[in-house]
Write a protein that holds these residues in place. Sequence first.
Motif, short mmCIF file in Angstrom:
data_model
loop_
_atom_site.label_atom_id
_atom_site.label_comp_id
_atom_site.label_asym_id
_atom_site.label_seq_id
_atom_site.Cartn_x
_atom_site.Cartn_y
_atom_site.Cartn_z
N TYR A 1 3.34 7.74 7.77
CA TYR A 1 2.16 6.85 7.73
C TYR A 1 0.92 7.50 8.32
O TYR A 1 -0.21 7.20 7.91
N ASP B 1 -0.33 10.23 7.86
CA ASP B 1 -1.11 10.97 6.85
C ASP B 1 -2.00 10.05 6.01
O ASP B 1 -2.82 10.54 5.23
N TYR B 2 -1.82 8.73 6.12
CA TYR B 2 -2.51 7.82 5.18
C TYR B 2 -3.29 6.68 5.84
O TYR B 2 -4.14 6.07 5.20
N GLN C 1 -4.98 5.80 -2.30
CA GLN C 1 -4.98 7.02 -1.48
C GLN C 1 -4.81 6.72 0.01
O GLN C 1 -4.07 7.40 0.70
N ARG C 2 -5.56 5.72 0.52
CA ARG C 2 -5.59 5.47 1.96
C ARG C 2 -5.29 4.00 2.24
O ARG C 2 -5.39 3.14 1.36
N SER D 1 0.84 -1.21 0.00
CA SER D 1 0.00 0.00 0.00
C SER D 1 0.87 1.25 0.00
O SER D 1 0.56 2.22 -0.71
N ILE E 1 0.65 4.00 -2.83
CA ILE E 1 0.37 5.41 -2.49
C ILE E 1 1.46 6.30 -3.09
O ILE E 1 1.19 7.34 -3.68
#
Length: 327
Positions: free
Chosen positions: A269, A271-272, A209-210, A199, A203
């Motif tokens: 991390y 931020d996501y 995105q998440r 992931s 990203i």
Amino acid sequence: MARTALITGITGQDGSYLAEHLLGLGYEVHGIVRRVALESQRQRLGRIAHLLDRVVLHPGMLESYPSIYSVVGRVDLDECYHLAAQSFVAESFDDGFSTMQTNVMGTHFVLAALKELRPRCRFYFAGSSEMFGKVREVPQTEDTVFHPRSPYAVSKVTGFHLTRNFRESYGMFCASGILFNHESPRRGLEFVTRKITSSAARIKVGRQQRLALGNLDARRDWGHAREYVAAMHAMLQQDDPDDYVVATGRTNSVRDVCECAFSVLGLDYRDYVDLDPKYYRPAEVELLIGDAAKAREQLDWEPRIGFEALIEEMVRSDLELASRGEI
Ligand code: NAP
Ligand code: GDD
């Protein structure tokens, strides 16, 4: 003469590394591969694509005694590594019945076929640190009492006892590895380390995105799969069969994996990552940490690849795949 080994689960993470390891030692390597209706060769045999001209594959299902019996009857085996299993703990909560069927009956079928046809073949069972579950002591050793916390773990405790029973009842050379978590770029995408590294890479290249995760505070003792398969082989080279813990003796949290993986890519991390209760388990195994002193002393086995190097290798590999649109 070359020794001959059979690997059940040769298409999995460990099976692929073990096949490489045994080929490197001059073994003739056979593997059991299950047939599925919708088959994409590239995906299904992806981990052993580079070995296909050096191994012999046999169709077989763990659910079918005749299919296991027929493979064991066809090849004059010196060693059998029983790695095939429904190995995803979370899935075992959703369908405990099929996990038990595959993991318990499958192990019994392989042992029974060997007893009938190849009683001198040495047998390795892929036991798991999950068997310790709600741990009674830290770190865990070969003497720590089992307290399994998932249908998967129950199936592995049963497989462990079956293996010991065949050893004690029939004098067969049957050994169990109690392996703690081991990862690699070949790890399945649903397991937490690979879910995070893939992931983070997706990203980074703008394909995701998440990232939704469950318990960030769960801690595991994470090593590198390439090193752990060497311990499996070493167990079958001993004078007497026995059971061994294989672990690094160090522990990290899921949050540490996130921090490490995202930082390799220059990302934070926080931020996501989102928390999603769907990824929490009905019963959690909070703190697995193994003491591999016996493996160190008797098998001369020692892990060398540390946690950060492992995660970085996975991230870099996933970044390449993500850049090519392959994940
Ligand atoms: P994996 O990547 O999930 O591989 C599982 C293998 O089992 C695959 O080759 C799979 O074949 C095969 N398989 C599953 N169900 C089958 C069935 N019904 N009939 C025939 N083959 C079947 O697992 P792994 O990480 O390599 O782990 C290997 C073994 O070690 C497993 O028994 C696991 O429970 C155990 N273990 C793993 C760890 C770890 O951290 N990795 C730790 C302790 C113990 P397909 O390719 O067809 O799916
Ligand atoms: N898979 C997954 N997905 N796990 C998550 C997630 C998520 O989104 N969020 C948090 N976790 C936590 C789980 O709750 C668990 O505590 C930890 O991450 C590790 O989960 P997995 O990577 O799925 O592995 P595992 O420890 O349950 O099982 C693996 O290791 C065992 C050895 O201890 C498997 O390879 C088993 O086959 C093996 O026996």
